[in-house]
Design a protein around this motif. Structure first.
Motif, PDB file in Angstrom:
ATOM      1  N   TYR A 100     -19.586  -6.002  38.675  1.00  0.00           N
ATOM      2  CA  TYR A 100     -19.325  -5.386  37.375  1.00  0.00           C
ATOM      3  C   TYR A 100     -18.434  -6.281  36.509  1.00  0.00           C
ATOM      4  CZ  TYR A 100     -21.155  -1.186  39.610  1.00  0.00           C
ATOM      5  OH  TYR A 100     -21.958  -0.299  40.264  1.00  0.00           O
ATOM      6  N   ASP A 101     -18.502  -6.046  35.222  1.00  0.00           N
ATOM      7  CA  ASP A 101     -17.710  -6.827  34.267  1.00  0.00           C
ATOM      8  C   ASP A 101     -16.293  -6.272  34.212  1.00  0.00           C
ATOM      9  OD1 ASP A 101     -16.903  -8.553  32.307  1.00  0.00           O
ATOM     10  OD2 ASP A 101     -17.816  -7.428  30.663  1.00  0.00           O
ATOM     11  N   ILE A 102     -15.508  -6.620  35.219  1.00  0.00           N
ATOM     12  CA  ILE A 102     -14.134  -6.147  35.314  1.00  0.00           C
ATOM     13  C   ILE A 102     -13.256  -7.328  35.707  1.00  0.00           C
ATOM     14  CG2 ILE A 102     -14.666  -5.360  37.664  1.00  0.00           C
ATOM     15  CD1 ILE A 102     -12.383  -3.409  37.501  1.00  0.00           C
ATOM     16  N   THR A 103     -12.136  -7.509  35.038  1.00  0.00           N
ATOM     17  CA  THR A 103     -11.257  -8.630  35.358  1.00  0.00           C
ATOM     18  C   THR A 103     -10.554  -8.388  36.686  1.00  0.00           C
ATOM     19  OG1 THR A 103      -9.383  -7.684  34.152  1.00  0.00           O
ATOM     20  CG2 THR A 103     -10.852  -9.140  32.920  1.00  0.00           C
ATOM     21  N   HIS A 104     -10.225  -9.474  37.358  1.00  0.00           N
ATOM     22  CA  HIS A 104      -9.622  -9.402  38.679  1.00  0.00           C
ATOM     23  C   HIS A 104      -8.326  -8.588  38.665  1.00  0.00           C
ATOM     24  CE1 HIS A 104      -9.089 -10.568  42.785  1.00  0.00           C
ATOM     25  NE2 HIS A 104      -8.063 -11.372  42.568  1.00  0.00           N
ATOM     26  N   PRO A 164      -5.834   0.544  33.893  1.00  0.00           N
ATOM     27  CA  PRO A 164      -6.495   1.820  34.213  1.00  0.00           C
ATOM     28  C   PRO A 164      -6.046   2.325  35.583  1.00  0.00           C
ATOM     29  CG  PRO A 164      -8.011  -0.006  34.523  1.00  0.00           C
ATOM     30  CD  PRO A 164      -6.798  -0.583  33.865  1.00  0.00           C
ATOM     31  N   ALA A 165      -6.134   3.621  35.777  1.00  0.00           N
ATOM     32  CA  ALA A 165      -5.710   4.226  37.039  1.00  0.00           C
ATOM     33  C   ALA A 165      -6.859   4.388  38.018  1.00  0.00           C
ATOM     34  CB  ALA A 165      -5.060   5.583  36.777  1.00  0.00           C
ATOM     35  N   ALA A 170     -12.252   1.897  34.464  1.00  0.00           N
ATOM     36  CA  ALA A 170     -12.519   0.469  34.286  1.00  0.00           C
ATOM     37  C   ALA A 170     -14.014   0.178  34.147  1.00  0.00           C
ATOM     38  CB  ALA A 170     -11.951  -0.310  35.465  1.00  0.00           C
ATOM     39  N   GLY A 171     -14.826   1.230  34.131  1.00  0.00           N
ATOM     40  CA  GLY A 171     -16.266   1.051  33.947  1.00  0.00           C
ATOM     41  C   GLY A 171     -17.035   0.777  35.225  1.00  0.00           C
ATOM     42  N   LEU A 208     -13.619   5.169  47.225  1.00  0.00           N
ATOM     43  CA  LEU A 208     -13.792   6.577  46.817  1.00  0.00           C
ATOM     44  C   LEU A 208     -12.474   7.160  46.307  1.00  0.00           C
ATOM     45  CD1 LEU A 208     -16.084   7.910  49.702  1.00  0.00           C
ATOM     46  CD2 LEU A 208     -16.680   7.694  47.275  1.00  0.00           C
ATOM     47  N   SER A 209     -11.368   6.742  46.894  1.00  0.00           N
ATOM     48  CA  SER A 209     -10.078   7.274  46.440  1.00  0.00           C
ATOM     49  C   SER A 209      -9.688   6.726  45.064  1.00  0.00           C
ATOM     50  CB  SER A 209      -8.982   6.922  47.457  1.00  0.00           C
ATOM     51  OG  SER A 209      -8.681   5.532  47.428  1.00  0.00           O
ATOM     52  N   CYS A 210     -10.410   5.683  44.626  1.00  0.00           N
ATOM     53  CA  CYS A 210     -10.122   5.077  43.322  1.00  0.00           C
ATOM     54  C   CYS A 210     -11.045   5.581  42.204  1.00  0.00           C
ATOM     55  CB  CYS A 210     -10.297   3.551  43.387  1.00  0.00           C
ATOM     56  SG  CYS A 210      -9.159   2.703  44.453  1.00  0.00           S
ATOM     57  N   ARG A 211     -12.027   6.374  42.571  1.00  0.00           N
ATOM     58  CA  ARG A 211     -13.024   6.732  41.562  1.00  0.00           C
ATOM     59  C   ARG A 211     -12.458   7.669  40.520  1.00  0.00           C
ATOM     60  NH1 ARG A 211     -16.812  10.774  45.288  1.00  0.00           N
ATOM     61  NH2 ARG A 211     -15.080  11.882  46.197  1.00  0.00           N
TER      62      ARG A 211
END
Length: 211
Positions: A100-104, A164-165, A170-171, A208-211
């Protein structure tokens, strides 16, 4: 010979002279960062101060340069000398960024407290509690409670910097969690060398705990 007789002194003399020139008392003193922050005993305590200043004063060159210096120290393995094990959060995030397009950094901000919560146990609680006390000033005497408070502090700190939490924020949807969990294990040593070993099922639970 004279060299052999004084060999130990020769080495010490070289070291002491080198140190004196490195801390040259005649040079103009420029502290990076400021003296109050520089004198903090642990680097982990300095980073929140440096990050906060850089966020509050985005045009402050000194604040930004200090943050870049912190990055250098964090990544040059100086802090890992004498320690074994393998990183856990980074390999998981690398897979997320590959899909996915997410920064490290964003991914790490979401994953780190989730990983800390997942690996929290009677064995790891004392160390996570120490981190909480020394970095965030948690005063709770009970190790597990202190560790939990420290994890909350990590989440709050990341969010105070605009991170983001959750992964959804974060998409990142949960459609490919199984695949990404398997890839995180396949492409790293987290199942064999991590501080707390993680299988793909463990990685999926963290995701899953981060969703």
């Amino acid at each position: 010979s004279e060299l052999k007789t004084h060999a130990r002194g020769v080495r010490v003399g070289d070291l002491s002279a080198t140190l004196i020139e490195r801390i040259n008392p005649l040079a103009n003193l420029v502290r990076v960062p400021d003296k109050k922050t520089a004198l903090l005993p642990d680097w982990e305590k300095k980073l929140p101060l440096l990050a906060r200043k850089a966020m509050d004063e985005p045009e402050n060159y000194e604040a930004r340069s200090n943050l870049m210096w912190s990055s250098t120290v964090a990544l040059n393995h100086l802090l890992t000398v004498g320690k074994g094990g393998a990183w856990s959060v980074h390999p998981i995030e690398h897979v997320i960024s590959a899909y996915y397009d997410i920064t490290h950094g964003v991914g790490l901000a979401v994953l780190t407290p989730a990983w800390m919560s997942y690996v929290l146990s009677d064995t790891t609680a004392p160390r996570l509690a120490r981190f909480a006390r020394e970095v965030f000033g948690v005063e709770e005497a009970d190790n597990r409670k202190a560790a939990e408070l420290g994890i909350q502090k990590v989440r709050a700190f990341n969010q105070s910097l605009g991170m983001p939490a959750t992964l959804s924020e974060a998409g990142v949807p949960e459609d490919l969690f199984d695949e990404m969990a398997s890839e995180a294990v396949r492409t790293s040593t987290i199942a064999s060398k991590a501080y707390v070993k993680l299988e793909s099922s463990d990685v999926k639970q963290i995701l899953l705990s981060c969703r």
